[in-house]
Design a protein around this motif. Structure first.
Motif, short mmCIF file in Angstrom:
data_model
loop_
_atom_site.label_atom_id
_atom_site.label_comp_id
_atom_site.label_asym_id
_atom_site.label_seq_id
_atom_site.Cartn_x
_atom_site.Cartn_y
_atom_site.Cartn_z
N GLN A 1 0.84 -1.21 0.00
CA GLN A 1 0.00 0.00 0.00
C GLN A 1 0.87 1.26 0.00
N ILE B 1 -3.76 6.76 0.56
CA ILE B 1 -4.76 6.31 1.51
C ILE B 1 -5.64 7.48 1.95
N ARG B 2 -6.94 7.26 1.92
CA ARG B 2 -7.86 8.25 2.49
C ARG B 2 -7.82 8.10 4.01
N THR C 1 -10.20 8.22 6.08
CA THR C 1 -11.28 7.35 6.59
C THR C 1 -10.84 5.88 6.54
N ASP C 2 -10.14 5.51 5.48
CA ASP C 2 -9.62 4.14 5.37
C ASP C 2 -8.51 3.90 6.39
N ASP D 1 -9.95 3.26 9.75
CA ASP D 1 -10.52 1.92 9.82
C ASP D 1 -9.44 0.85 9.93
N TRP D 2 -8.35 1.02 9.20
CA TRP D 2 -7.26 0.05 9.24
C TRP D 2 -6.60 0.02 10.61
#
Length: 66
Positions: free
Chosen positions: A22, A27-28, A30-31, A34-35
């Motif tokens: 990645q 990366i957003r 929000t993601d 969450d991660w």
């Protein structure tokens, strides 16, 4: 080791292990949030997260990838 929001470098290292392909610049937030919440060793209040914390994690991830 239990991870908290203040553990930016340790969180970034855990994310590198979990998502080695990645690009942290793609990366957003929000993601990213969450991660982090999904990490096995993460145990902190989701409400304590802020954009500033996510930026710190992202910057650590970028630095470690260099």
């Amino acid at each position: 080791m239990i991870l908290k929001w203040i553990d930016s470098l340790d969180i970034a290292l855990a994310l590198i292990d979990k998502y080695p392909d990645q690009d942290p610049l793609a990366i957003r937030f929000t993601d990213l949030r969450d991660w982090v919440l999904a990490l096995d060793d993460f145990d902190d209040d989701p409400e304590h997260c802020s954009e500033r914390i996510l930026e710190a994690i992202q910057l650590c991830w970028i630095d470690e990838n260099d």
